[in-house]
Design an enzyme around this catalytic site. Sequence first.
Site, short mmCIF file in Angstrom:
data_model
loop_
_atom_site.label_atom_id
_atom_site.label_comp_id
_atom_site.label_asym_id
_atom_site.label_seq_id
_atom_site.Cartn_x
_atom_site.Cartn_y
_atom_site.Cartn_z
N GLN A 1 5.89 6.50 0.51
CA GLN A 1 4.61 7.19 0.32
C GLN A 1 5.00 8.57 -0.21
OE1 GLN A 1 1.27 6.81 0.25
NE2 GLN A 1 1.22 9.00 -0.18
N GLN B 1 3.24 10.82 -2.33
CA GLN B 1 2.28 11.92 -2.38
C GLN B 1 2.21 12.59 -1.01
OE1 GLN B 1 -1.83 10.90 -3.22
NE2 GLN B 1 -2.32 12.92 -3.94
N GLY C 1 -5.28 4.94 4.04
CA GLY C 1 -6.10 3.79 3.71
C GLY C 1 -5.52 3.11 2.49
N GLY C 2 -5.25 3.94 1.50
CA GLY C 2 -4.67 3.40 0.28
C GLY C 2 -3.95 4.47 -0.50
N MET C 3 -3.10 4.03 -1.42
CA MET C 3 -2.38 4.96 -2.29
C MET C 3 -2.35 4.33 -3.68
SD MET C 3 -0.80 7.80 -2.72
CE MET C 3 -0.31 8.25 -4.38
N GLU C 4 -2.76 5.16 -4.66
CA GLU C 4 -3.03 4.66 -6.01
C GLU C 4 -1.79 4.49 -6.87
OE1 GLU C 4 -3.80 7.60 -4.63
OE2 GLU C 4 -3.71 9.27 -6.06
N ASN C 5 -0.70 3.96 -6.32
CA ASN C 5 0.50 3.81 -7.13
C ASN C 5 0.17 2.96 -8.36
OD1 ASN C 5 2.12 5.34 -5.32
ND2 ASN C 5 2.07 3.59 -3.92
N HIS D 1 -11.92 2.95 -4.72
CA HIS D 1 -11.32 4.29 -4.74
C HIS D 1 -9.94 4.27 -5.41
CE1 HIS D 1 -10.64 8.40 -3.11
NE2 HIS D 1 -9.38 8.00 -3.16
N GLU D 2 -9.07 3.40 -4.93
CA GLU D 2 -7.71 3.39 -5.49
C GLU D 2 -7.73 2.97 -6.96
OE1 GLU D 2 -5.92 5.05 -3.73
OE2 GLU D 2 -6.93 4.76 -1.81
N HIS E 1 -8.67 5.81 -9.28
CA HIS E 1 -7.56 6.72 -9.59
C HIS E 1 -6.83 6.33 -10.88
CE1 HIS E 1 -7.24 9.65 -6.39
NE2 HIS E 1 -7.23 8.74 -5.43
N GLU F 1 -9.05 13.79 -6.23
CA GLU F 1 -9.81 13.09 -5.19
C GLU F 1 -11.33 13.22 -5.32
OE1 GLU F 1 -8.39 10.93 -3.59
OE2 GLU F 1 -6.26 11.51 -3.66
N ASP G 1 0.07 18.31 3.06
CA ASP G 1 -0.44 17.39 4.10
C ASP G 1 -1.17 18.15 5.21
OD1 ASP G 1 0.76 15.33 2.76
OD2 ASP G 1 2.45 15.11 4.16
N TYR H 1 -12.22 15.79 -1.41
CA TYR H 1 -12.89 14.51 -1.62
C TYR H 1 -14.40 14.68 -1.77
CZ TYR H 1 -8.64 12.01 -0.20
OH TYR H 1 -7.37 11.50 -0.14
N ARG I 1 -2.48 4.01 10.89
CA ARG I 1 -3.19 4.72 9.83
C ARG I 1 -3.69 6.04 10.38
NH1 ARG I 1 -8.66 2.41 6.97
NH2 ARG I 1 -9.17 4.28 5.76
N LYS J 1 -5.79 8.36 9.63
CA LYS J 1 -7.22 8.65 9.76
C LYS J 1 -7.85 7.91 10.95
CE LYS J 1 -11.23 7.14 7.76
NZ LYS J 1 -11.97 6.40 6.76
N1 BES Z 1 -4.15 9.56 -2.92
C1 BES Z 1 -4.84 9.37 -1.70
C2 BES Z 1 -3.95 9.47 -0.50
C3 BES Z 1 -3.25 10.81 -0.36
C4 BES Z 1 -3.91 12.00 -0.63
C5 BES Z 1 -1.95 10.84 0.06
C6 BES Z 1 -3.25 13.20 -0.50
C7 BES Z 1 -1.29 12.05 0.19
C8 BES Z 1 -1.93 13.23 -0.09
C9 BES Z 1 -5.60 8.06 -1.69
O1 BES Z 1 -6.14 7.71 -2.92
C10 BES Z 1 -6.77 8.24 -0.77
O2 BES Z 1 -7.55 9.12 -1.02
N2 BES Z 1 -6.91 7.42 0.25
C11 BES Z 1 -8.04 7.49 1.15
C12 BES Z 1 -9.05 6.48 0.66
C13 BES Z 1 -10.48 6.71 1.06
C14 BES Z 1 -11.01 8.05 0.65
C15 BES Z 1 -11.36 5.60 0.48
C16 BES Z 1 -7.50 7.17 2.52
O3 BES Z 1 -6.34 6.81 2.64
O4 BES Z 1 -8.23 7.25 3.49
ZN ZN Z 2 -7.70 9.12 -3.40
#
Ligand code: BES
Ligand code: ZN
Length: 622
Positions: A156, A158, A285-289, A312-313, A316, A335, A390, A398, A568, A570
């Site tokens: 991960q 980012q 939740g996800g990462m837009e690799n 969302h991903e 990106h 975001e 972070d 967002y 996770r 969040k």
């Molecule tokens: N790119 C982000 C995750 C991220 C942001 C990692 C900043 C490190 C630093 C990813 O696209 C994201 O926003 N994920 C959210 C999704 C949600 C808003 C639908 C998540 O993980 O909750």
């Molecule tokens: Zn995002």
Amino acid sequence: MSLKQPIKPVLAAACALVTLANAAPAMSKDLHSYAALDQVSTSHLHLAVTVDFERSEVRGSASYDLVRHTDASEIHLDTRELTISKAEIAVNGDWQDTTFTLAEAHPALGQKLTVQIGDKADKVRIHYASAPTASGLQWLTPEQTAGKQQPFMFSQSQAIHARSWIPIQDTPALRLTYSAEVTTKPGLLVVMSANNPLGDERPGRYEFAMPQAIPPYLIAIAAGDLAIKEINQQVAIFAEQYIVDAAAWEFADTPRMIDITEQMYGPYLWDRYDLLVLPPSFPFGGMENPRLSFITPTVVSGDRSLINLIAHELAHSWSGNLVTNATWRDLWINEGFTSYVENRIMEALFGTEHAQMELSLGYQDLMADLQRLPEGDQVMHLELGQRDPDDAFSQVPYVKGQLFLVYLEQQFGRQNFDKFLRQYFADFAFKSIDTATLKAYLQAELLAKYPSEVTIAKIDQWLHQPGLPVDAPRPSSDAFTKVEQQTQRWLKGGQLQPAGWTTHEWLHFINNLPLDISAVNMARLDREFKLTDSQNSEIAHAWLKLAIIKKYEPARDRLRSYLLTIGRNKLVSPLYRELARTPDNLSWARDVYQQAKAGYHPLTQSVAEGLLYPADTTTEDK
Ligand code: BES
Ligand code: ZN
């Protein structure tokens, strides 16, 4: 859906843009990297590494093509906890050793690696190994996976964690292509944010190419016992066997999402779009690799109710991966735009009411964050200093970013705003931009072109002032108003009639129950609707948080197992934050955390420890 070929970015012919780019203020400095891109930058990375599960390390070499902008004779790279064994430079393919120095570690940024490159070298190669504690990697033992037979690892990167597994110019202002040869235990599959193997063979040695220039935080890798299931010719699921079919069903709308986004904002430029479903310890939740979004299994709920994450991903692929924030202060450019596009995809697929509910849930989360955040963290162009990005993570980039774009859409009209956005993605494709550049572009391409009441002072207020402007959109939802009416009736002893409620309505209901709700009413709800046992990770989260606040003991065992099986951030951190408020709960939470810790990602560990062991208390039993 035909399989699209990657298209070379053709920069807009518009001379207007050239003038604009020249007129824009110079790009602000990225305080989170030691790279000096104006002296020497890197245009291509070749990674030759072993993913070693015995030692929990990524080991090998990173070679770069150099682009010189001055006569500087050294290059600065970012590293964190890396062991550097050797550095080499090449002039026309002739390699020789060179000297390097590794500076003292900065607590947030890591160590600056300076390599002597003389005045002729066109390549540099660093031999290195990552630390088992690398902040950007998680290593899972076979017992920590669903299949229990094979280990698993994933990255991960980012925001500033690529440097913990690759010595690199770790700033989103840089874009580079990459290739890789990766060796690991035979039987395991390795995947990257690149072209991935789709066949059945698992020889343990794989080659990758990412021919499009991407910022370093989008370099990603995972290795494990992965099965593959194709959704169509362009989209496949990579996951452990136990969840691959369920995920393919859950995310079956992905191809339609791609079509919809292409129609609104222009072609998908990344060839394939695959999804990698990770173990439950994945911290996001996800990462837009690129080409391979990384996805938490906690959204595989069985009813497709949490697939806005996929929207969302995927979004990106335009906002973030094509047009990238130049520094982490500008995260809203990734975001905020992505949350806006995500919501437009959801609206196109499931209608206005569904999209409004999601926007409204986001708005409530934003309002809660604005309550607790210092003013510097409430502005869109964040005041980060050299804090780890972070640590400033919140809903501001967002949802405030998204509301800003909703506001512009309302002021200029959807048709004009869509046209503007489409042009924006084309003009800045494969570029990194900062907030000042975006502001100049807004002024030239939106404010100056279409009649409206929007002033540049108003734009400045959105970008640089804390809180929300008084005329900011206030999302509301008819469905939620009905939920609130039911809540009132139910609190007075009436029947709750949630037949037909979606996950969103349940979340709105639970999140807005009055905090003085009686123990009897908690028990009544649980008996009727089995909330403690909900298998929907979001509903369970909302309910367990309320259960902590209300000291609803029958939910304790479920809370423990939730914290032990999900990593996770969040979903778990708000529960720890709530538990940390009373001494009894805090000591219970520390016990659970000690058991859970080994299964958590370094990021979730550090957030949870910040909550359970704040700096002024003893950290002996950490
Ligand atoms: N790119 C982000 C995750 C991220 C942001 C990692 C900043 C490190 C630093 C990813 O696209 C994201 O926003 N994920 C959210 C999704 C949600 C808003 C639908 C998540 O993980 O909750
Ligand atoms: Zn995002």
